[in-house]
Design a protein around this motif. Structure first.
Motif, PDB file in Angstrom:
ATOM      1  N   THR A 125       4.930  -3.757  -5.675  1.00  0.00           N
ATOM      2  CA  THR A 125       4.760  -2.336  -5.379  1.00  0.00           C
ATOM      3  C   THR A 125       6.085  -1.706  -4.962  1.00  0.00           C
ATOM      4  N   SER A 178      -0.733   1.268  -3.520  1.00  0.00           N
ATOM      5  CA  SER A 178      -1.853   0.576  -4.165  1.00  0.00           C
ATOM      6  C   SER A 178      -3.109   0.854  -3.360  1.00  0.00           C
ATOM      7  N   ASP A 212      -2.776  -1.175 -10.764  1.00  0.00           N
ATOM      8  CA  ASP A 212      -2.858  -2.403  -9.977  1.00  0.00           C
ATOM      9  C   ASP A 212      -4.164  -3.084 -10.359  1.00  0.00           C
ATOM     10  N   GLU A 227       0.798  -3.898 -12.149  1.00  0.00           N
ATOM     11  CA  GLU A 227       0.785  -5.083 -11.287  1.00  0.00           C
ATOM     12  C   GLU A 227      -0.426  -5.938 -11.659  1.00  0.00           C
TER      13      GLU A 227
END
Ligand SMILES: Nc1ncnc2c1ncn2[C@@H]1O[C@H](COP(=O)(O)OP(=O)(O)OP(=O)(O)O)[C@@H](O)[C@H]1O
Ligand SMILES: [Mg+2]
Length: 163
Positions: free
Chosen positions: A41, A59, A84, A115
């Motif tokens: 992040t 996130s 994410d 991510e």
């Protein structure tokens, strides 16, 4: 192509993200891999800053994907989609969940930063950049990033990154 960079501090990781952002263009897909707390992040925040997008890159608990619009006041021209996918890993069919997000509708015009996306989102673009972040044993705050370009012209574009 593969390149390894050493990022001793949070500020270095952020600056690395900013430098990477300067080399990105609409349609790019960047996968951020690495264990919990690796710095994915933080790196996404640096990319967002480099792209000049609006809104804090975080996130949030209940949001999987967020579009950050370019902020002209920050020199931004390209949106960043920050995904994410961590929580999708618990779904019975994570790939179906990714399909439901309809991310392909925005990939062409945006930079997509994901991510926990390995094995889930590679099909969203013809080429992608895998950024693997690791914490070396006993390294304290040091992070090591390995850039692995898949397809495309990454090696030419990524020359001269810091670290
Ligand atoms: N060199 C460094 N680069 C990035 N983060 C660092 C560094 N040194 C220490 N940190 C710390 O490591 C943590 C990284 O957190 P971050 O949320 O970016 O990780 P993450 O990989 O996104 O984790 P998650 O898998 O939970 O999403 C932060 O607390 C940050 O301050
Ligand atoms: Mg994270």
């Amino acid at each position: 192509m593969t390149a390894v960079h050493k990022l001793p501090t949070v500020a270095d990781t952020r600056a690395f993200g900013e430098a990477l952002a300067a080399r990105l263009r609409p349609g790019d897909l960047v996968l951020l891999a690495g264990p919990l707390g690796a710095g994915k992040t933080v790196l996404a925040q640096g990319i967002g800053a480099g792209l000049g997008v609006a809104g804090a890159v975080t996130s949030p608990t209940f949001v999987i994907a967020r579009v950050h619009r370019p902020d002209p006041a920050r020199g931004g021209t390209v949106p960043m989609v920050h995904v994410d996918a961590y929580r999708l890993g618990a779904a019975p069919d994570p790939r179906a969940e990714v399909d439901d997000l309809d991310l392909d509708a925005v990939t062409g015009e945006s930079v997509m930063v994901v991510e926990w996306g390995e094995g889930l989102v590679e099909q969203l673009a013809d080429a992608y950049l895998l950024v693997r972040i690791d914490r070396p044993d006993g390294g304290g705050e040091v992070r090591v990033v390995e850039l692995v370009g898949h397809g495309g012209d990454w090696s030419g574009r990524l020359a001269g990154l810091p670290g």
